[in-house]
Design a protein around this motif. Structure first.
Motif, PDB file in Angstrom:
ATOM      1  N   LEU A  93      39.788  52.998  41.980  1.00 50.53           N
ATOM      2  CA  LEU A  93      39.341  52.134  43.067  1.00 50.53           C
ATOM      3  C   LEU A  93      40.214  50.891  43.049  1.00 50.53           C
ATOM      4  O   LEU A  93      40.343  50.240  42.015  1.00 50.53           O
ATOM      5  N   TRP A  94      40.838  50.584  44.188  1.00 45.30           N
ATOM      6  CA  TRP A  94      41.719  49.421  44.283  1.00 45.30           C
ATOM      7  C   TRP A  94      41.007  48.296  45.028  1.00 45.30           C
ATOM      8  O   TRP A  94      40.583  48.473  46.175  1.00 45.30           O
ATOM      9  N   VAL A  95      40.896  47.139  44.386  1.00 47.40           N
ATOM     10  CA  VAL A  95      40.322  45.954  45.032  1.00 47.40           C
ATOM     11  C   VAL A  95      41.459  45.178  45.678  1.00 47.40           C
ATOM     12  O   VAL A  95      42.417  44.785  45.007  1.00 47.40           O
ATOM     13  N   ASN A  96      41.365  44.957  46.991  1.00 49.83           N
ATOM     14  CA  ASN A  96      42.423  44.273  47.751  1.00 49.83           C
ATOM     15  C   ASN A  96      42.217  42.762  47.710  1.00 49.83           C
ATOM     16  O   ASN A  96      41.428  42.211  48.485  1.00 49.83           O
ATOM     17  N   ASN A  97      42.929  42.084  46.787  1.00 51.99           N
ATOM     18  CA  ASN A  97      42.824  40.627  46.659  1.00 51.99           C
ATOM     19  C   ASN A  97      43.833  39.990  47.616  1.00 51.99           C
ATOM     20  O   ASN A  97      44.959  39.674  47.247  1.00 51.99           O
ATOM     21  N   ASN A  98      43.389  39.774  48.846  1.00 49.50           N
ATOM     22  CA  ASN A  98      44.270  39.417  49.945  1.00 49.50           C
ATOM     23  C   ASN A  98      45.099  38.160  49.695  1.00 49.50           C
ATOM     24  O   ASN A  98      46.323  38.159  49.779  1.00 49.50           O
ATOM     25  N   ARG A  99      44.441  37.059  49.361  1.00 54.46           N
ATOM     26  CA  ARG A  99      45.176  35.799  49.154  1.00 54.46           C
ATOM     27  C   ARG A  99      45.641  35.636  47.709  1.00 54.46           C
ATOM     28  O   ARG A  99      46.449  34.751  47.416  1.00 54.46           O
ATOM     29  N   GLY A 100      45.168  36.467  46.830  1.00 60.79           N
ATOM     30  CA  GLY A 100      45.665  36.443  45.450  1.00 60.79           C
ATOM     31  C   GLY A 100      46.902  37.296  45.290  1.00 60.79           C
ATOM     32  O   GLY A 100      47.550  37.276  44.242  1.00 60.79           O
ATOM     33  N   HIS A 101      47.222  38.078  46.342  1.00 57.66           N
ATOM     34  CA  HIS A 101      48.415  38.929  46.374  1.00 57.66           C
ATOM     35  C   HIS A 101      48.458  39.900  45.198  1.00 57.66           C
ATOM     36  O   HIS A 101      49.499  40.108  44.576  1.00 57.66           O
ATOM     37  N   THR A 102      47.294  40.497  44.917  1.00 58.46           N
ATOM     38  CA  THR A 102      47.224  41.516  43.873  1.00 58.46           C
ATOM     39  C   THR A 102      46.253  42.619  44.281  1.00 58.46           C
ATOM     40  O   THR A 102      45.388  42.429  45.159  1.00 58.46           O
ATOM     41  N   LEU A 103      46.397  43.754  43.620  1.00 55.53           N
ATOM     42  CA  LEU A 103      45.419  44.826  43.690  1.00 55.53           C
ATOM     43  C   LEU A 103      44.836  44.985  42.284  1.00 55.53           C
ATOM     44  O   LEU A 103      45.575  45.130  41.313  1.00 55.53           O
ATOM     45  N   THR A 104      43.511  44.940  42.181  1.00 58.45           N
ATOM     46  CA  THR A 104      42.865  45.151  40.891  1.00 58.45           C
ATOM     47  C   THR A 104      42.351  46.588  40.824  1.00 58.45           C
ATOM     48  O   THR A 104      41.520  46.985  41.644  1.00 58.45           O
ATOM     49  N   PRO A 105      42.840  47.384  39.834  1.00 64.28           N
ATOM     50  CA  PRO A 105      42.334  48.749  39.703  1.00 64.28           C
ATOM     51  C   PRO A 105      41.025  48.771  38.922  1.00 64.28           C
ATOM     52  O   PRO A 105      40.876  48.074  37.918  1.00 64.28           O
ATOM     53  N   ILE A 106      40.079  49.574  39.393  1.00 70.65           N
ATOM     54  CA  ILE A 106      38.834  49.799  38.668  1.00 70.65           C
ATOM     55  C   ILE A 106      38.736  51.288  38.365  1.00 70.65           C
ATOM     56  O   ILE A 106      38.952  52.126  39.245  1.00 70.65           O
ATOM     57  N   ASP A 107      38.420  51.610  37.121  1.00 69.36           N
ATOM     58  CA  ASP A 107      38.212  52.999  36.724  1.00 69.36           C
ATOM     59  C   ASP A 107      36.775  53.380  37.089  1.00 69.36           C
ATOM     60  O   ASP A 107      35.823  52.867  36.478  1.00 69.36           O
ATOM     61  N   PRO A 108      36.574  54.257  38.078  1.00 70.90           N
ATOM     62  CA  PRO A 108      35.201  54.578  38.499  1.00 70.90           C
ATOM     63  C   PRO A 108      34.422  55.389  37.476  1.00 70.90           C
ATOM     64  O   PRO A 108      33.208  55.526  37.602  1.00 70.90           O
ATOM     65  N   ALA A 109      35.112  55.910  36.463  1.00 70.78           N
ATOM     66  CA  ALA A 109      34.413  56.639  35.399  1.00 70.78           C
ATOM     67  C   ALA A 109      33.697  55.677  34.453  1.00 70.78           C
ATOM     68  O   ALA A 109      32.618  55.971  33.939  1.00 70.78           O
ATOM     69  N   THR A 110      34.303  54.498  34.243  1.00 75.97           N
ATOM     70  CA  THR A 110      33.761  53.528  33.294  1.00 75.97           C
ATOM     71  C   THR A 110      33.315  52.224  33.941  1.00 75.97           C
ATOM     72  O   THR A 110      32.563  51.447  33.336  1.00 75.97           O
ATOM     73  N   GLY A 111      33.832  51.953  35.150  1.00 74.73           N
ATOM     74  CA  GLY A 111      33.542  50.689  35.805  1.00 74.73           C
ATOM     75  C   GLY A 111      34.360  49.529  35.270  1.00 74.73           C
ATOM     76  O   GLY A 111      34.114  48.369  35.624  1.00 74.73           O
ATOM     77  N   VAL A 112      35.368  49.827  34.452  1.00 76.71           N
ATOM     78  CA  VAL A 112      36.184  48.785  33.846  1.00 76.71           C
ATOM     79  C   VAL A 112      37.393  48.470  34.728  1.00 76.71           C
ATOM     80  O   VAL A 112      38.089  49.381  35.194  1.00 76.71           O
ATOM     81  N   ALA A 113      37.651  47.174  34.953  1.00 82.08           N
ATOM     82  CA  ALA A 113      38.801  46.743  35.738  1.00 82.08           C
ATOM     83  C   ALA A 113      40.050  46.698  34.867  1.00 82.08           C
ATOM     84  O   ALA A 113      39.997  46.285  33.703  1.00 82.08           O
ATOM     85  N   GLY A 114      41.184  47.124  35.432  1.00 80.00           N
ATOM     86  CA  GLY A 114      42.438  47.104  34.712  1.00 80.00           C
ATOM     87  C   GLY A 114      43.290  45.902  35.082  1.00 80.00           C
ATOM     88  O   GLY A 114      42.831  44.975  35.770  1.00 80.00           O
ATOM     89  N   LYS A 115      44.535  45.923  34.643  1.00 74.51           N
ATOM     90  CA  LYS A 115      45.458  44.829  34.904  1.00 74.51           C
ATOM     91  C   LYS A 115      45.847  44.798  36.374  1.00 74.51           C
ATOM     92  O   LYS A 115      46.261  45.817  36.930  1.00 74.51           O
ATOM     93  N   PRO A 116      45.740  43.633  37.037  1.00 76.70           N
ATOM     94  CA  PRO A 116      46.108  43.539  38.449  1.00 76.70           C
ATOM     95  C   PRO A 116      47.583  43.852  38.685  1.00 76.70           C
ATOM     96  O   PRO A 116      48.432  43.573  37.836  1.00 76.70           O
ATOM     97  N   VAL A 117      47.863  44.451  39.848  1.00 77.67           N
ATOM     98  CA  VAL A 117      49.228  44.791  40.246  1.00 77.67           C
ATOM     99  C   VAL A 117      49.643  43.847  41.367  1.00 77.67           C
ATOM    100  O   VAL A 117      48.893  43.649  42.333  1.00 77.67           O
TER     101      VAL A 117
END
Length: 389
Positions: free
Chosen positions: A123-147
């Motif tokens: 799951l990719w969170v679209n951080n519009n003004r932060g200019h990043t995408l935050t990945p979330i693992d839907p199996a664990t609900g844990v967020a990964g390193k922003p891209v």
């Protein structure tokens, strides 16, 4: 059997030739040119986008989205509702069985949408003004390193999974990227303002994009990654939002929050669409699990309109008790609940899709926007809050 003489055989042959000649475009005098060959078989319609999984049903693009038909990829993921809070820079995670927020995940600046990846593993969170995408693992609900990705207002994926498409609204670009690493592959500048939502044709060869701030629509060739059509909507101050294709693949519907209805568009011809009024602030469009209806959120009046595809008309309108601002969302895996973010009320609504009754009103962070219900049925994701085929 009677004996057939040579003369009889000759007469039969002559009659046969005369009959064949009669199948031509006209009669010919004796000694004319030979009978024309049969016309060539017309060429088949162009195949779908190369690499795209073939449709399960040529008459229903949503045939893979039936209740609880979860792919093995997502079958063991916990059922959750992920709500990006645009002003709080968080994602609220709701357990749909208890209607309770079970976790709040910090993300980047101004998260707009939570988008399932094409392979449905992220799951990719679209951080519009932060200019990043935050990945979330839907199996664990844990967020990964922003891209790092510039101006990711919204995110889509080509039907063959080859590219991610970032809707860079303020940059005025469609940016084709690697669907896993998000490395930029091609930037397509556009002359309209506010590219934000889209949907793909049944064969995947093109997609229609809404331009919110200039009231325009684009038609884009998926494989060539080029704009092949552009038009201004025939309404002063139009602000097109969500885009959805009909189950039979013939019609695109585009929500318009200022025209207070849906534009009905022939995607192939890309001629001027007609307006179907639904309610004030028409915003999000969601297909029922049986492909028979579409739920339409009217953000400006706190209601949901229901459009029947078979009858080609609006059949119901559900009003939220005490009002509200229903925005973006999705349908539960079993098809029984419509989930919508209350954009200006810091809440989320759960609505019974049979009766229209409000089942829950759940407090979340400030500015909840493009929530994703996950997992959902389907074989792959086209993006946004979950367009599955």
């Amino acid at each position: 059997m009677a004996h057939v003489t040579k003369r009889t055989r000759a007469l039969l042959a002559a009659a046969l030739l005369a009959g064949l000649a009669g199948c031509g475009t006209g009669s010919h005098p004796e000694g004319a040119a030979p009978v024309k060959k049969a016309a060539a078989v017309p060429k088949a319609a162009p195949a779908g986008l190369p690499g795209m999984p073939p449709p399960l049903d040529p008459h229903d693009v949503y045939a893979a989205d039936r209740p609880n038909q979860l792919s093995p990829v997502v079958r063991n993921f916990p059922s959750r509702v992920y709500v990006p809070n645009t002003n709080s820079n968080t994602v609220s995670v709701i357990d749909p069985t208890t209607y309770q927020v079970v976790e709040t995940i910090p993300v980047g600046v101004q998260p707009q949408h939570v988008v399932p990846s094409w392979d449905m593993k992220t799951l990719w969170v679209n951080n519009n003004r932060g200019h990043t995408l935050t990945p979330i693992d839907p199996a664990t609900g844990v967020a990964g390193k922003p891209v790092e990705v510039h101006d990711p207002y919204n995110l889509y994926f080509t039907p063959n999974g080859k590219y991610a498409i970032v809707m860079a609204s303020l940059d005025r670009e469609l940016v084709f990227r690697d669907p896993h690493t998000m490395e930029r592959k091609k930037s397509v500048p556009v002359s309209c303002y506010g590219v934000n939502h889209a949907d793909f044709s049944a064969d995947g060869r093109y997609f229609v994009v809404s331009c919110e701030f200039s009231g325009e629509l684009l038609k884009v060739d998926t494989e060539k990654m080029e704009v092949i059509g552009q038009q201004k909507l025939p309404f002063d101050g139009a602000m097109p939002q969500d885009v959805k294709i009909s189950p039979d693949g013939r019609t695109f519907y585009i929500a318009d929050m200022m025209a207070h209805g849906m534009w009905v568009l022939d995607g192939e011809k890309f001629t001027t669409p007609t307006l179907l009024p639904t309610g004030k602030g028409c915003h999000g469009l969601y297909i029922s699990r049986d492909s028979r209806e579409m739920y339409i959120s009217n953000r400006g009046e706190g209601s949901v309109s229901v459009f029947d595809f078979g009858q080609n008309k609006l059949t119901k309108k559900w009003k939220l008790p005490n009002g509200g601002s229903p925005d973006m969302g999705g349908v539960s895996a079993d098809g029984k609940v419509l989930w919508l973010a209350g954009r200006y009320d810091s809440e989320v609504y759960a609505i019974d899709t049979t009766t229209g009754k409000q089942l829950a009103r759940i407090p979340v962070g400030s500015g909840p926007h493009g929530l994703a219900v996950y997992p959902q049925p389907g074989r792959y994701s086209l993006g946004h809050t979950g367009i599955f085929r």
